[in-house]
Design a protein around this motif. Structure first.
Motif, PDB file in Angstrom:
ATOM      1  N   ALA A 107     -18.946  -1.220  21.060  1.00 31.91           N
ATOM      2  CA  ALA A 107     -19.740   0.005  21.232  1.00 31.91           C
ATOM      3  C   ALA A 107     -18.976   1.218  20.723  1.00 31.91           C
ATOM      4  CB  ALA A 107     -20.117   0.183  22.701  1.00 31.91           C
ATOM      5  N   LEU A 108     -17.670   1.270  21.005  1.00 31.24           N
ATOM      6  CA  LEU A 108     -16.862   2.399  20.554  1.00 31.24           C
ATOM      7  C   LEU A 108     -16.726   2.391  19.039  1.00 31.24           C
ATOM      8  CD1 LEU A 108     -15.119   4.835  21.277  1.00 31.24           C
ATOM      9  CD2 LEU A 108     -13.170   3.283  21.540  1.00 31.24           C
ATOM     10  N   LEU A 109     -16.505   1.206  18.461  1.00 32.12           N
ATOM     11  CA  LEU A 109     -16.400   1.109  17.009  1.00 32.12           C
ATOM     12  C   LEU A 109     -17.672   1.615  16.345  1.00 32.12           C
ATOM     13  CD1 LEU A 109     -15.094   0.111  14.354  1.00 32.12           C
ATOM     14  CD2 LEU A 109     -16.098  -2.140  14.842  1.00 32.12           C
ATOM     15  N   MET A 110     -18.840   1.170  16.822  1.00 33.41           N
ATOM     16  CA  MET A 110     -20.100   1.588  16.213  1.00 33.41           C
ATOM     17  C   MET A 110     -20.333   3.083  16.392  1.00 33.41           C
ATOM     18  SD  MET A 110     -21.211  -0.974  14.651  1.00 33.41           S
ATOM     19  CE  MET A 110     -22.659  -0.060  14.132  1.00 33.41           C
ATOM     20  N   ALA A 111     -19.962   3.617  17.570  1.00 35.61           N
ATOM     21  CA  ALA A 111     -20.150   5.053  17.803  1.00 35.61           C
ATOM     22  C   ALA A 111     -19.294   5.875  16.847  1.00 35.61           C
ATOM     23  CB  ALA A 111     -19.811   5.396  19.250  1.00 35.61           C
ATOM     24  N   ARG A 112     -18.023   5.466  16.676  1.00 35.00           N
ATOM     25  CA  ARG A 112     -17.128   6.201  15.768  1.00 35.00           C
ATOM     26  C   ARG A 112     -17.600   6.053  14.323  1.00 35.00           C
ATOM     27  NH1 ARG A 112     -12.051   6.759  18.395  1.00 35.00           N
ATOM     28  NH2 ARG A 112     -12.515   7.478  20.500  1.00 35.00           N
ATOM     29  N   LEU A 113     -18.035   4.851  13.964  1.00 37.31           N
ATOM     30  CA  LEU A 113     -18.493   4.616  12.602  1.00 37.31           C
ATOM     31  C   LEU A 113     -19.756   5.424  12.309  1.00 37.31           C
ATOM     32  CD1 LEU A 113     -18.059   3.057   9.998  1.00 37.31           C
ATOM     33  CD2 LEU A 113     -19.311   1.140  10.987  1.00 37.31           C
ATOM     34  N   ASN A 114     -20.692   5.436  13.240  1.00 37.04           N
ATOM     35  CA  ASN A 114     -21.921   6.210  13.037  1.00 37.04           C
ATOM     36  C   ASN A 114     -21.633   7.697  12.927  1.00 37.04           C
ATOM     37  OD1 ASN A 114     -23.567   3.973  13.014  1.00 37.04           O
ATOM     38  ND2 ASN A 114     -24.058   4.084  15.196  1.00 37.04           N
ATOM     39  N   ALA A 115     -20.687   8.193  13.745  1.00 37.50           N
ATOM     40  CA  ALA A 115     -20.331   9.610  13.677  1.00 37.50           C
ATOM     41  C   ALA A 115     -19.735   9.954  12.311  1.00 37.50           C
ATOM     42  CB  ALA A 115     -19.337   9.955  14.790  1.00 37.50           C
ATOM     43  N   SER A 116     -18.892   9.067  11.782  1.00 37.84           N
ATOM     44  CA  SER A 116     -18.298   9.311  10.463  1.00 37.84           C
ATOM     45  C   SER A 116     -19.353   9.291   9.368  1.00 37.84           C
ATOM     46  CB  SER A 116     -17.228   8.251  10.166  1.00 37.84           C
ATOM     47  OG  SER A 116     -16.159   8.340  11.077  1.00 37.84           O
ATOM     48  N   LEU A 117     -20.281   8.343   9.454  1.00 35.96           N
ATOM     49  CA  LEU A 117     -21.320   8.238   8.433  1.00 35.96           C
ATOM     50  C   LEU A 117     -22.289   9.409   8.512  1.00 35.96           C
ATOM     51  CD1 LEU A 117     -22.061   4.409   8.525  1.00 35.96           C
ATOM     52  CD2 LEU A 117     -20.696   5.680   6.880  1.00 35.96           C
ATOM     53  N   GLU A 118     -22.508   9.939   9.704  1.00 35.83           N
ATOM     54  CA  GLU A 118     -23.395  11.105   9.827  1.00 35.83           C
ATOM     55  C   GLU A 118     -22.784  12.326   9.136  1.00 35.83           C
ATOM     56  OE1 GLU A 118     -26.537  13.470  10.512  1.00 35.83           O
ATOM     57  OE2 GLU A 118     -26.410  11.292  10.734  1.00 35.83           O
ATOM     58  N   LYS A 119     -21.465  12.491   9.255  1.00 34.04           N
ATOM     59  CA  LYS A 119     -20.797  13.582   8.530  1.00 34.04           C
ATOM     60  C   LYS A 119     -20.973  13.399   7.028  1.00 34.04           C
ATOM     61  CE  LYS A 119     -17.196  14.310  12.030  1.00 34.04           C
ATOM     62  NZ  LYS A 119     -15.737  14.245  12.310  1.00 34.04           N
ATOM     63  N   LYS A 120     -20.889  12.157   6.589  1.00 33.12           N
ATOM     64  CA  LYS A 120     -21.061  11.865   5.169  1.00 33.12           C
ATOM     65  C   LYS A 120     -22.482  12.183   4.726  1.00 33.12           C
ATOM     66  CE  LYS A 120     -20.017   8.146   1.937  1.00 33.12           C
ATOM     67  NZ  LYS A 120     -18.812   8.729   1.389  1.00 33.12           N
ATOM     68  N   ARG A 121     -23.455  11.843   5.574  1.00 31.13           N
ATOM     69  CA  ARG A 121     -24.849  12.132   5.229  1.00 31.13           C
ATOM     70  C   ARG A 121     -25.101  13.629   5.145  1.00 31.13           C
ATOM     71  NH1 ARG A 121     -25.814   7.251   8.140  1.00 31.13           N
ATOM     72  NH2 ARG A 121     -25.757   8.336  10.142  1.00 31.13           N
ATOM     73  N   LEU A 122     -24.424  14.404   5.980  1.00 38.18           N
ATOM     74  CA  LEU A 122     -24.570  15.860   5.890  1.00 38.18           C
ATOM     75  C   LEU A 122     -24.086  16.366   4.537  1.00 38.18           C
ATOM     76  CD1 LEU A 122     -23.425  16.970   9.477  1.00 38.18           C
ATOM     77  CD2 LEU A 122     -25.743  17.023   8.533  1.00 38.18           C
ATOM     78  N   ARG A 123     -22.990  15.780   4.022  1.00 42.58           N
ATOM     79  CA  ARG A 123     -22.519  16.174   2.697  1.00 42.58           C
ATOM     80  C   ARG A 123     -23.530  15.788   1.635  1.00 42.58           C
ATOM     81  NH1 ARG A 123     -17.352  14.403   4.805  1.00 42.58           N
ATOM     82  NH2 ARG A 123     -17.627  12.352   3.892  1.00 42.58           N
ATOM     83  N   GLU A 124     -24.143  14.614   1.797  1.00 41.09           N
ATOM     84  CA  GLU A 124     -25.137  14.184   0.816  1.00 41.09           C
ATOM     85  C   GLU A 124     -26.338  15.111   0.803  1.00 41.09           C
ATOM     86  OE1 GLU A 124     -26.175  10.135   1.426  1.00 41.09           O
ATOM     87  OE2 GLU A 124     -24.131   9.385   1.152  1.00 41.09           O
ATOM     88  N   ARG A 125     -26.705  15.647   1.976  1.00 37.69           N
ATOM     89  CA  ARG A 125     -27.876  16.525   2.035  1.00 37.69           C
ATOM     90  C   ARG A 125     -27.664  17.804   1.236  1.00 37.69           C
ATOM     91  NH1 ARG A 125     -28.009  15.374   8.084  1.00 37.69           N
ATOM     92  NH2 ARG A 125     -29.198  13.446   8.217  1.00 37.69           N
ATOM     93  N   VAL A 126     -26.407  18.259   1.142  1.00 35.25           N
ATOM     94  CA  VAL A 126     -26.126  19.431   0.307  1.00 35.25           C
ATOM     95  C   VAL A 126     -26.513  19.136  -1.136  1.00 35.25           C
ATOM     96  CG1 VAL A 126     -24.300  20.919  -0.599  1.00 35.25           C
ATOM     97  CG2 VAL A 126     -24.290  20.247   1.818  1.00 35.25           C
ATOM     98  N   PHE A 127     -26.157  17.961  -1.631  1.00 37.67           N
ATOM     99  CA  PHE A 127     -26.495  17.586  -3.001  1.00 37.67           C
ATOM    100  C   PHE A 127     -27.978  17.265  -3.147  1.00 37.67           C
ATOM    101  CE2 PHE A 127     -21.916  16.630  -2.859  1.00 37.67           C
ATOM    102  CZ  PHE A 127     -21.496  17.287  -4.000  1.00 37.67           C
ATOM    103  N   GLU A 128     -28.596  16.743  -2.081  1.00 37.08           N
ATOM    104  CA  GLU A 128     -30.009  16.395  -2.160  1.00 37.08           C
ATOM    105  C   GLU A 128     -30.902  17.617  -2.324  1.00 37.08           C
ATOM    106  OE1 GLU A 128     -30.849  14.053   1.249  1.00 37.08           O
ATOM    107  OE2 GLU A 128     -29.972  12.216   0.418  1.00 37.08           O
ATOM    108  N   GLN A 129     -30.379  18.808  -2.030  1.00 37.74           N
ATOM    109  CA  GLN A 129     -31.153  20.024  -2.286  1.00 37.74           C
ATOM    110  C   GLN A 129     -31.377  20.223  -3.784  1.00 37.74           C
ATOM    111  OE1 GLN A 129     -29.516  23.502  -0.304  1.00 37.74           O
ATOM    112  NE2 GLN A 129     -28.657  22.216   1.301  1.00 37.74           N
ATOM    113  N   HIS A 130     -30.565  19.598  -4.602  1.00 37.62           N
ATOM    114  CA  HIS A 130     -30.617  19.816  -6.046  1.00 37.62           C
ATOM    115  C   HIS A 130     -30.937  18.552  -6.843  1.00 37.62           C
ATOM    116  CE1 HIS A 130     -28.607  23.728  -5.370  1.00 37.62           C
ATOM    117  NE2 HIS A 130     -27.915  23.071  -4.454  1.00 37.62           N
ATOM    118  N   PHE A 131     -30.390  17.392  -6.395  1.00 37.34           N
ATOM    119  CA  PHE A 131     -30.422  16.194  -7.228  1.00 37.34           C
ATOM    120  C   PHE A 131     -31.302  15.110  -6.623  1.00 37.34           C
ATOM    121  CE2 PHE A 131     -26.115  18.100  -7.573  1.00 37.34           C
ATOM    122  CZ  PHE A 131     -26.196  18.544  -8.877  1.00 37.34           C
TER     123      PHE A 131
END
Length: 574
Positions: A272-296
């Motif tokens: 449960a802890l591994l998945m929670a930490r992994l999901n939190a890291s991937l959510e930060k990554k998705r936020l970065r992708e959303r910056v680019f998705e405004q354009h591309f």
């Protein structure tokens, strides 16, 4: 000079090791007894449970390895080496925790997959015995911090859902990798493996991973060195690395985080802890992708967010096609609707246009009030960028009927647009600032595209392209040359073409040929012949804006016969 120093354990250190071993022996004996009894009393799986039978066999083997390893890891003879006592103790503790991780992982998998209450209860007893062993091993640490005890294995429903993606597991222990893979695959993750630090670096640089799970103690190059290399190359800014290791000392976690790791987890791993930490890291990554998705496009946004290519982001010369799309009569409509309803209307219309641009591989550069600007040909090369821009433009025109069904009752008028497209060399890159990213083009090609959009008002045609764009189009995209113009602030004349619109009549291609013949006669000063041909065109298309404008110019030329004449039309405004 070669250092032959041998660090001999002191009497106190030897006593400490022997005491630790004596504490582990009975705890390990109890653990092994529970594991040997786990199949008794009717809890043994049947032949229909081959995976469970295999796991129980692995559990027994791992318990035997742990029992046999105690004498090796915590013997006073182990410390008659050239390494300091505390360093060797740290390594021995890591080996013991690593073996305990195998046991924890297997029993948690058994507990999560078991349908037997008896087997679940016995698994809980094994986990309690493992916690005792882990606590005893942790007593060997000189660090003042207490180890965190793993909670009983949660049910599958209690583990947070993961996001699909590809993970790299860098660990030289295949059993650790196998346990992680079985925990992660049910949550939608694909898993690849690296068995040492050098291989991990090579795979990260060549691959496309959502995250990396990294061990510290590996051959060839350890985890600290891997993190340092990734930081130097810039990968740590875009690919989250979670350290998963048998080390637990606070200084190890601090060092990893300082280098750039996203998170630090000590074994044994709690799912449960591994998945929670992994999901939190991937959510930060998705936020970065959303910056680019405004354009591309989503695919390009994902590529740039994960593996940014500096050559794509830095300003460079490239042949591109630029589109401007303006909503006609915006000021009048906004004054009537008021700000709230105007924003709703504008958002709905521009949202549809933006989707069309992205679906056709374009880059959304900017919104300026009621105008949209888009780009094709960068940052990735698109040999057919002119075609893509034109197909996007015709799709925008085609979307107006459905948009008007939605918005005409509110707006009180039909939504109309003017679209201009130009193709040429531009300087493309991040034209924003360090505070706001904005990818786009700079140069005359952009100014001309904007002027062409403005020319739609004078030619009474909603979709115009330049000759530079027209010559790049495949033959199946039909056009007609309308005129040669000189726009404001750009001295060189340019040919303007009209794209065939979605609602054009069936004989549009034939009428386009007649129009171009009339235009040729006009440019050669055969005004009466041009007027005669245009008359036939206007009989078929009485409201054709370009034909009406050309007829007006023909008539003006005939009225001013003998005066100064130029076939180039100097447009009166933007």
């Amino acid at each position: 000079m070669k250092d032959d120093t041998v660090f001999m354990a002191t009497a106190g250190e030897q006593e400490r090791i022997l005491r630790l071993r004596e504490e582990l022996i009975p705890a390990t004996g109890h653990l092994c007894q529970l594991i040997s009894e786990i199949g008794a009393n009717g809890s043994t799986p049947g032949p229909e449970d081959p995976e469970l039978i295999k796991d129980l066999g692995k559990l027994q083997s791992a318990a035997d390895r742990f029992k046999n390893g105690i004498s090796e890891w915590f013997s006073d003879e182990t410390f008659d080496t050239k390494d300091p006592f505390e360093e060797i103790l740290r390594h021995s503790r890591h080996e013991a925790r690593n073996c305990l991780n195998h046991l924890f992982g297997i029993i948690q998998l058994i507990q999560m997959s078991s349908g037997s209450d008896d087997l679940t209860d016995k698994s809980s007893q094994v986990i309690a015995a493992l916690e005792t062993c882990l606590s005893t091993v942790a007593g060997a640490s000189t660090d003042s911090s207490q180890p965190s005890m793993p909670a009983p294995a949660p049910s599958v429903e209690e583990i947070p859902a993961g996001s699909s993606g590809t993970l790299l597991i860098a660990d030289d222990d295949p059993e650790n990798g196998a346990i992680l893979e079985r925990l992660l695959k049910p949550h939608g993750f694909a898993v690849e493996f690296a068995v040492n630090g050098i291989e991990a670096i090579e795979m990260i640089e060549a691959g496309d991973y959502d995250a990396v799970l990294l061990d510290i103690q590996m051959p060839e190059m350890d985890g600290f060195e891997v993190l340092s290399k990734l930081r130097e190359s810039g990968h740590l800014r875009f690919t989250p690395v979670i350290v998963v290791t048998g080390l637990q000392e606070e200084q190890d976690a601090v060092r990893c985080i300082e280098i750039g790791a996203e998170d630090f987890l000590s074994r044994p791993i709690r799912p449960a802890l591994l998945m929670a930490r992994l999901n939190a890291s991937l959510e930060k990554k998705r936020l970065r992708e959303r910056v680019f998705e405004q354009h591309f496009t989503p695919e390009l946004a994902r590529e740039l967010a994960r593996n940014p290519d500096p050559m794509k982001m830095q300003a460079r010369q490239a042949e591109v096609s630029v589109l401007f799309c303006d909503i006609r009569g915006f000021s009048t409509v906004s004054e009537r609707l008021g700000p709230t309803q105007t924003i709703d209307w504008l958002s709905g219309v521009m949202g549809e246009f933006s989707t069309i641009v992205i679906e056709h591989g374009g880059v959304l550069v900017d919104y300026t009030g009621d105008e949209l600007m888009a780009l094709w040909g960068a940052p990735n090369e698109q040999p057919n960028h002119a075609e893509l821009a034109c197909r996007a433009a015709t799709s925008i025109m085609n979307s107006l009927d459905s948009l008007n069904e939605i918005w005409e009752p509110l707006v009180g008028a039909r939504t109309k647009v003017g679209i201009g497209i130009n193709t040429g060399e531009a300087l493309v890159g991040n034209v924003g600032t360090h505070r706001k990213f904005k990818y786009g083009p700079l140069g005359t090609v952009v100014n001309l595209a904007s002027r062409v959009q403005g020319a739609t008002k004078f030619l009474k045609s909603p979709l115009l392209i330049t000759g530079f764009t027209a010559e790049k189009l495949p033959k199946e995209i039909r056009t007609r040359r309308l005129c040669q113009v000189r726009v404001q602030n750009i001295n060189a004349p340019v040919d303007l073409f009209e794209l065939e619109l979605p609602n054009a009549p069936e004989d549009w291609a034939d009428l386009a040929i007649y129009y171009e013949k009339a235009l040729a006669q006009f440019e050669e000063r055969n005004f009466r012949r041009a007027s005669s041909i245009l008359g036939d065109v206007l009989l078929a298309l009485p409201n054709d804006g370009p034909s009406l404008q050309l007829m007006r110019r023909v008539v003006d030329a005939m009225l001013d016969e003998g005066g100064e004449f130029s076939p180039i039309w100097n447009l009166p405004g933007k």
